[in-house]
Design a protein around this motif. Sequence first.
Motif, PDB file in Angstrom:
ATOM      1  N   LEU A  11       0.619  -1.151   0.163  1.00 37.64           N
ATOM      2  CA  LEU A  11      -0.082  -0.036   0.027  1.00 37.64           C
ATOM      3  C   LEU A  11       0.812   1.166  -0.072  1.00 37.64           C
ATOM      4  N   ALA A  12       1.937   1.214   0.848  1.00 33.13           N
ATOM      5  CA  ALA A  12       3.021   2.345   0.906  1.00 33.13           C
ATOM      6  C   ALA A  12       3.217   2.688  -0.471  1.00 33.13           C
ATOM      7  N   ALA A  13       3.793   1.528  -1.098  1.00 33.00           N
ATOM      8  CA  ALA A  13       4.536   1.600  -2.484  1.00 33.00           C
ATOM      9  C   ALA A  13       3.650   1.981  -3.313  1.00 33.00           C
ATOM     10  N   HIS A  14       2.425   1.525  -3.526  1.00 30.64           N
ATOM     11  CA  HIS A  14       1.384   2.244  -4.430  1.00 30.64           C
ATOM     12  C   HIS A  14       1.115   3.552  -4.321  1.00 30.64           C
ATOM     13  N   HIS A  15       1.055   4.384  -2.983  1.00 28.46           N
ATOM     14  CA  HIS A  15       0.682   5.816  -3.113  1.00 28.46           C
ATOM     15  C   HIS A  15       2.173   6.392  -3.445  1.00 28.46           C
ATOM     16  N   GLU A  16       3.160   5.645  -3.144  1.00 28.80           N
ATOM     17  CA  GLU A  16       4.482   6.542  -3.562  1.00 28.80           C
ATOM     18  C   GLU A  16       4.481   6.421  -5.119  1.00 28.80           C
TER      19      GLU A  16
ATOM     20  N   ARG B  33       4.719   9.947  -7.887  1.00 23.23           N
ATOM     21  CA  ARG B  33       5.668  10.034  -8.687  1.00 23.23           C
ATOM     22  C   ARG B  33       4.947  10.302 -10.076  1.00 23.23           C
ATOM     23  N   ARG B  34       3.753   9.617 -10.483  1.00 22.91           N
ATOM     24  CA  ARG B  34       2.911   9.991 -11.633  1.00 22.91           C
ATOM     25  C   ARG B  34       2.510  11.394 -11.635  1.00 22.91           C
ATOM     26  N   ILE B  35       2.016  11.931 -10.618  1.00 21.94           N
ATOM     27  CA  ILE B  35       1.786  13.213 -10.562  1.00 21.94           C
ATOM     28  C   ILE B  35       2.959  14.278 -10.705  1.00 21.94           C
ATOM     29  N   ALA B  36       4.058  13.921 -10.221  1.00 22.16           N
ATOM     30  CA  ALA B  36       5.391  14.604 -10.226  1.00 22.16           C
ATOM     31  C   ALA B  36       5.708  14.856 -11.956  1.00 22.16           C
ATOM     32  N   GLU B  37       5.471  13.500 -12.363  1.00 22.10           N
ATOM     33  CA  GLU B  37       6.052  13.500 -13.925  1.00 22.10           C
ATOM     34  C   GLU B  37       4.997  14.571 -14.692  1.00 22.10           C
ATOM     35  N   ALA B  38       3.787  14.313 -14.280  1.00 19.50           N
ATOM     36  CA  ALA B  38       2.822  15.276 -15.062  1.00 19.50           C
ATOM     37  C   ALA B  38       3.145  16.528 -14.869  1.00 19.50           C
ATOM     38  N   CYS B  39       3.520  17.014 -13.732  1.00 16.04           N
ATOM     39  CA  CYS B  39       3.715  18.499 -13.396  1.00 16.04           C
ATOM     40  C   CYS B  39       5.119  19.053 -13.897  1.00 16.04           C
ATOM     41  N   ARG B  40       5.728  18.099 -14.583  1.00 13.19           N
ATOM     42  CA  ARG B  40       7.114  18.339 -15.375  1.00 13.19           C
ATOM     43  C   ARG B  40       6.683  19.270 -16.465  1.00 13.19           C
ATOM     44  N   GLN B  41       5.564  18.924 -17.009  1.00 15.85           N
ATOM     45  CA  GLN B  41       5.098  19.483 -18.228  1.00 15.85           C
ATOM     46  C   GLN B  41       4.365  20.792 -17.935  1.00 15.85           C
ATOM     47  N   GLY B  42       4.240  21.129 -16.912  1.00  9.00           N
ATOM     48  CA  GLY B  42       3.553  22.540 -16.505  1.00  9.00           C
ATOM     49  C   GLY B  42       2.629  22.357 -15.394  1.00  9.00           C
TER      50      GLY B  42
ATOM     51  N   ALA C  86      -8.235  18.569 -11.414  1.00  9.68           N
ATOM     52  CA  ALA C  86      -8.935  18.189 -12.478  1.00  9.68           C
ATOM     53  C   ALA C  86      -8.006  17.569 -13.444  1.00  9.68           C
ATOM     54  N   ASP C  87      -7.068  18.235 -13.802  1.00  6.13           N
ATOM     55  CA  ASP C  87      -6.094  18.014 -14.711  1.00  6.13           C
ATOM     56  C   ASP C  87      -5.214  16.688 -14.501  1.00  6.13           C
ATOM     57  N   LEU C  88      -5.124  16.419 -12.985  1.00  2.00           N
ATOM     58  CA  LEU C  88      -4.289  15.308 -12.498  1.00  2.00           C
ATOM     59  C   LEU C  88      -5.149  14.007 -12.368  1.00  2.00           C
ATOM     60  N   VAL C  89      -6.334  14.087 -12.344  1.00  4.22           N
ATOM     61  CA  VAL C  89      -7.446  12.988 -12.025  1.00  4.22           C
ATOM     62  C   VAL C  89      -7.385  11.917 -13.146  1.00  4.22           C
ATOM     63  N   PRO C  90      -7.155  12.239 -14.307  1.00  2.00           N
ATOM     64  CA  PRO C  90      -6.992  11.118 -15.476  1.00  2.00           C
ATOM     65  C   PRO C  90      -5.434  10.756 -15.363  1.00  2.00           C
ATOM     66  N   VAL C  91      -4.540  11.276 -14.627  1.00  2.00           N
ATOM     67  CA  VAL C  91      -3.245  10.689 -14.467  1.00  2.00           C
ATOM     68  C   VAL C  91      -3.337   9.526 -13.616  1.00  2.00           C
ATOM     69  N   LEU C  92      -4.397   9.625 -12.701  1.00  2.00           N
ATOM     70  CA  LEU C  92      -4.190   8.423 -11.647  1.00  2.00           C
ATOM     71  C   LEU C  92      -5.416   7.452 -12.009  1.00  2.00           C
TER      72      LEU C  92
ATOM     73  N   HIS D 119      -3.233  13.187  -2.617  1.00  2.00           N
ATOM     74  CA  HIS D 119      -1.925  13.158  -3.099  1.00  2.00           C
ATOM     75  C   HIS D 119      -1.432  14.528  -3.290  1.00  2.00           C
ATOM     76  N   VAL D 120      -1.787  15.300  -3.909  1.00  2.00           N
ATOM     77  CA  VAL D 120      -1.334  16.585  -3.960  1.00  2.00           C
ATOM     78  C   VAL D 120      -1.082  17.391  -2.764  1.00  2.00           C
ATOM     79  N   ASN D 121      -1.909  17.341  -1.860  1.00  2.00           N
ATOM     80  CA  ASN D 121      -1.680  17.873  -0.603  1.00  2.00           C
ATOM     81  C   ASN D 121      -0.417  17.478   0.102  1.00  2.00           C
ATOM     82  N   SER D 122      -0.167  16.154   0.045  1.00  2.00           N
ATOM     83  CA  SER D 122       0.685  15.411   0.549  1.00  2.00           C
ATOM     84  C   SER D 122       2.194  15.887  -0.043  1.00  2.00           C
TER      85      SER D 122
END
Length: 348
Positions: free
Chosen positions: A273-278, A282-291, A296-302, A322-325
Amino acid sequence: MSPAETPGMIYPFPEPPGFGELREVAPGLLWTRIPLPFRLDHVNIYLIEDGDGWAVLDTGIGNDPTREIWQKLVEGPLAGRPLTRLIVTHFHPDHIGLAGWLCERYGLPLLTSLSCYLGCLNISLKPGSLEAQPYREFYLRHGMATETADLVATQGHDYLRMVTPLPPTFSRVVAGDVLRIGGRDFDVLMGDGHAPDQIMLSCAADKIFLAADQVLAKITPNISIWEVDPDGDPLGLYLRSLRSLAERIDPEALVLPGHQLPFYGLQARCRELAAHHEERCRRIAEACRQGAKSIADLVPVLFTRPLDPHQMSFAFSETHAHVNSMVRTGELVWQRAMDGRMRVVLAG
């Protein structure tokens, strides 16, 4: 991956009981399932032998099919042995929904946490608390389209109304209490992240752990931000709870969760479970590298599958958690646009 293939976990009951059927999972401890009208189509209910009767753990939602199952149980396989008390683990309707009806019909005392009792009164039972406007504004501020927000803020919260009125009084349970149920002593533990002060029961002598929704075998509990606590960090609290459980619960304990199958291997599942959230962070961070991205933009990422309004409300709130964390740990920072909408970018 099938349950039998999951590393570090063993499933002693590979098939669940039918809805309303009873199965003994340990001496004096029964398991049944009650249906739910959602994608997650069931909730686990446990009955613990309590003198000449049975203590009940959780209830199912407040609807007619759930009432019918309880009536059949009491009049059928449980006949002659009364229900003695009701313990509710947390305020979500699939766990507390029928509490008021059960307590009134069978004269049961309600045992639960203060957060559970007050949370249910405020979120599910307070007149006007589910009016669309506060939720709608919250979703719009974080990038949701107007038509989607209208659906989510109305249909998406119908689930929260599936609760019968609670008894006017209850017995408060807190972490560190010991509940004597029949011949067993259960230590009261509390988890957070999925629901505030979620009650879990551990019988160390018999290596039994009633985990509620804090640790499930094959799915991850929903970890959500709510509008009343927009800057909260439920994911951080949840990961802290996992670490505590992994240290405290016997590795050989039978885990009895609120959904899906009982299992052995709590520590392995906590690591998963911890690895799942980590990985999701990482997927959110990768998406944010693009701007800059809104929630709402990040929902389809997850969440890549199509979502109905009920599912979207959970997906949006979990993405926000996840973003707040990540904001709390300094990986992301908030930006407010000229239109008032909020977006996050990578720090630095």
